[in-house]
Motif scaffolding. Structure first.
Motif, short mmCIF file in Angstrom:
data_model
loop_
_atom_site.label_atom_id
_atom_site.label_comp_id
_atom_site.label_asym_id
_atom_site.label_seq_id
_atom_site.Cartn_x
_atom_site.Cartn_y
_atom_site.Cartn_z
N THR A 172 0.83 -1.22 0.00
CA THR A 172 0.00 0.00 0.00
C THR A 172 0.86 1.25 0.00
N LEU A 173 1.98 1.19 0.71
CA LEU A 173 2.86 2.36 0.72
C LEU A 173 3.45 2.63 -0.66
N ALA A 174 3.86 1.56 -1.35
CA ALA A 174 4.42 1.75 -2.70
C ALA A 174 3.35 2.29 -3.65
N TYR A 175 2.12 1.78 -3.53
CA TYR A 175 1.06 2.28 -4.41
C TYR A 175 0.73 3.73 -4.10
N GLU A 176 0.75 4.10 -2.84
CA GLU A 176 0.51 5.51 -2.47
C GLU A 176 1.60 6.41 -3.05
N ARG A 177 2.84 5.93 -3.00
CA ARG A 177 3.94 6.74 -3.52
C ARG A 177 3.82 6.87 -5.05
N ARG A 178 3.37 5.83 -5.70
CA ARG A 178 3.20 5.89 -7.16
C ARG A 178 2.10 6.90 -7.52
N LEU A 179 0.99 6.85 -6.81
CA LEU A 179 -0.08 7.82 -7.07
C LEU A 179 0.38 9.25 -6.79
N ALA A 180 1.16 9.43 -5.72
CA ALA A 180 1.66 10.77 -5.39
C ALA A 180 2.59 11.29 -6.46
N ALA A 181 3.42 10.39 -7.06
CA ALA A 181 4.31 10.82 -8.13
C ALA A 181 3.53 11.24 -9.36
N GLN A 182 2.34 10.67 -9.56
CA GLN A 182 1.49 11.03 -10.70
C GLN A 182 0.57 12.21 -10.38
N GLY A 183 0.66 12.72 -9.17
CA GLY A 183 -0.21 13.81 -8.78
C GLY A 183 -1.61 13.37 -8.45
N ASP A 184 -1.78 12.12 -8.07
CA ASP A 184 -3.11 11.58 -7.79
C ASP A 184 -3.16 11.11 -6.34
N HIS A 185 -4.36 10.73 -5.91
CA HIS A 185 -4.55 10.29 -4.53
C HIS A 185 -5.76 9.37 -4.47
N SER A 186 -5.66 8.30 -3.68
CA SER A 186 -6.75 7.34 -3.53
C SER A 186 -7.04 7.17 -2.04
N ARG A 187 -8.26 7.47 -1.66
CA ARG A 187 -8.63 7.31 -0.26
C ARG A 187 -8.69 5.84 0.16
N VAL A 188 -9.07 4.96 -0.78
CA VAL A 188 -9.15 3.54 -0.47
C VAL A 188 -7.77 2.99 -0.12
#
Length: 291
Positions: free
Chosen positions: A56-72
């Motif tokens: 989950t941490l890696a996926y959060e970092r990937r979304l943050a690098a793309q300028g996105d965010h997922s609450r789930v």
């Protein structure tokens, strides 16, 4: 200072706290569950918790690098952190020795998640060096303008204070002079009043003018020696006086001898040059009647 160096200030503590939390979670799971289940099962549980956290941490970092965010994804990551914290707290409550020490480190998974949250906020609010230089320039310009405005206000206040001081001083001097003059005038009027009300004032005035006070001595006259002859009054005009009608006719003729009509000064000058004589009062009155 580069952007990577600034990012390292927040990412390194988060990575270190995450690593410590994972190692601690795996150790606690092996020690606590290893007594009740086979150690391989305890190892799988510990690695599952740490693996889910890392995923989950890696996926959060990937979304943050793309300028996105997922609450789930964020909620799942916090869930794994709470599970790890729950294992640590349960282990601390079941052990007999060093319970306080285990409770003291039970907050490490939650602290690691909080550090990653801070790092994400840092990245979302980070600015480029060009933008930071522009902001510093704008702030410096605003400070300069404020300083100039304060200096201008201080200078205006100082000049106004100086002007008011000068005006006040001049007004005070004028007031002192007026007070002194009024005092002198009051003394003079008091002296005149006392003199007018004096007993010998009437006699003194009567001796030089006509009788002003009943019952005092008459006007004192100088003695006359020998016969006298009246002296005729001096005439202001050198020639025979002109009548008003003749004077008006003469003034009218001189005034309208040219076009436009002559002014009083020009008419008077030609009147004198022609050998005529008349007082200034009569001549001006005749000119007014004619004009």
């Amino acid at each position: 200072m580069s952007a990577n160096t600034k990012t390292a200030k927040t990412v390194l503590p988060a990575v270190a706290m995450t690593a410590v939390s994972m190692v601690l979670t795996l150790a606690v799971v092996l020690m606590w569950l290893g007594t009740a289940v086979p150690w391989l099962v305890a190892l799988v549980v510990g690695l599952g918790i740490d693996g889910g956290w890392l995923a989950t941490l890696a996926y959060e970092r990937r979304l943050a690098a793309q300028g996105d965010h997922s609450r789930v994804v964020t909620a799942v990551g916090w869930l794994f952190g709470l599970i790890a914290t729950g294992f640590l707290i349960a282990h601390a409550l079941t052990v007999d020795a060093s319970a306080g020490a285990w409770l003291a480190v039970a907050w490490l998974p939650i602290a690691a998640k909080a550090l990653w949250l801070v790092h994400g906020l840092w990245e979302r609010t980070a600015l480029t060096p060009v933008a930071l230089d522009a902001i510093r320039g704008i702030q410096q310009e605003a400070r300069d303008e404020a300083a100039v405005a304060r200096a201008r206000l201080r200078a205006e206040a100082t000049s106004e204070e100086t002007r008011l001081t000068a005006v006040t001083g001049a007004g005070a001097r004028v007031a002192r002079v007026q007070a002194k003059t009024a005092k002198t005038l009051s003394r003079a009027w008091s002296t005149l009043e006392e003199t007018r009300r004096g007993e010998d004032t009437g006699r003194a005035l009567t001796s030089v003018t006509s009788r002003v006070t009943p019952g005092v001595t008459p006007v004192w006259e100088l003695p006359v020696w020998g016969p006298t002859e009246p002296v005729p009054a001096l005439s202001l005009e050198s020639g025979p006086a002109l009548t008003d009608a003749a004077l008006d006719a003469l003034v009218d003729e001189i005034t309208h001898s040219e076009t436009p009509a002559l002014s009083y000064r020009e008419m008077a000058a030609r009147f004198r040059q022609a050998g005529h004589s008349a007082s200034e009062v009569r001549l001006r009155a005749a000119w007014k009647r004619v004009a």
